[in-house]
Design an enzyme around this catalytic site. Structure first.
Site, PDB file in Angstrom:
ATOM      1  N   GLU A 106       0.825  -1.209   0.000  1.00  0.00           N
ATOM      2  CA  GLU A 106       0.000   0.000   0.000  1.00  0.00           C
ATOM      3  C   GLU A 106       0.861   1.262   0.000  1.00  0.00           C
ATOM      4  OE1 GLU A 106      -2.275  -2.956   2.722  1.00  0.00           O
ATOM      5  OE2 GLU A 106      -0.213  -2.602   2.073  1.00  0.00           O
TER       6      GLU A 106
ATOM      7  N   CYS B 125      -2.556  -3.171   7.153  1.00  0.00           N
ATOM      8  CA  CYS B 125      -2.057  -3.227   8.530  1.00  0.00           C
ATOM      9  C   CYS B 125      -2.098  -1.820   9.140  1.00  0.00           C
ATOM     10  CB  CYS B 125      -0.635  -3.776   8.548  1.00  0.00           C
ATOM     11  SG  CYS B 125       0.596  -2.596   7.917  1.00  0.00           S
TER      12      CYS B 125
ATOM     13  N   CYS C 199      -0.005   0.829   7.251  1.00  0.00           N
ATOM     14  CA  CYS C 199      -0.587   1.213   5.965  1.00  0.00           C
ATOM     15  C   CYS C 199      -1.834   2.068   6.141  1.00  0.00           C
ATOM     16  CB  CYS C 199      -0.891  -0.026   5.146  1.00  0.00           C
ATOM     17  SG  CYS C 199       0.624  -0.885   4.641  1.00  0.00           S
TER      18      CYS C 199
END
Length: 174
Positions: free
Chosen positions: A68, A98, A101
């Protein structure tokens, strides 16, 4: 599928999201074979691909190089702007973002996030620590970022299981 604050995707958007996530999951083993981590992300504008990148933590020796974060940086370079909000972009990723990100996505200006495998499943399969993310859907919603998830999770789980069986799992020592 997880829906955004009770708002379901229309058939056209759902079909496109399913197509993109499926394509990403099907392409991911090639990236893994080339040494990338088991996540792939793409940014689209009006169904036109702007950028696509994989997790490159291990091959680049940089713990920030998640799919990302890489795709946001690539889109910013292509569009020549640190603020992606004027471009009305959608981010697609093979797994739920996560904790790290989520911060990058929130600050990037991306308008929508579509993901495949949920974090709890990623953690069970790989042992990765996805981080503490209480109420992240609500927090994104407050900021005008729509989130849709659990798109083709079985396909993504298959890729993650193969990676966990054969791949190098990045886990910092504590």
């Amino acid at each position: 599928m997880i829906i955004n604050n009770g708002i379901e995707l229309g058939n056209e958007k759902l079909d496109f999201a399913t197509k993109v996530i499926t394509e990403l999951q099907n392409e991911l083993p090639k990236y893994i074979d080339d040494g990338h981590g088991p996540f792939l992300a793409a940014i689209y504008r009006d169904k036109i691909l702007i950028a696509k990148t994989a997790n490159s933590v291990v091959i680049d020796n940089c713990s920030n190089n998640y799919a990302e974060v890489n795709v946001i940086k690539t889109a910013q370079d292509i569009l020549d702007s640190y603020d992606l909000s004027p471009f009305d972009l959608d981010l697609y990723v093979t797994a739920e973002p996560c904790m790290m990100c989520l911060g990058a996505i929130m600050w990037s200006g991306v308008r929508s996030v579509f993901y495949g495998v949920p974090s709890d499943t990623v953690e069970k399969i790989t042992g990765f620590d996805e981080g503490f993310k209480p109420n992240w859907f609500d927090e994104f919603n407050k900021r005008g970022i729509a989130v849709y998830g659990n798109i083709e999770p079985d396909l993504g789980e298959k890729v993650l299981k193969e990676y966990a069986k054969n791949g190098k799992i990045y886990k910092p020592q504590r």
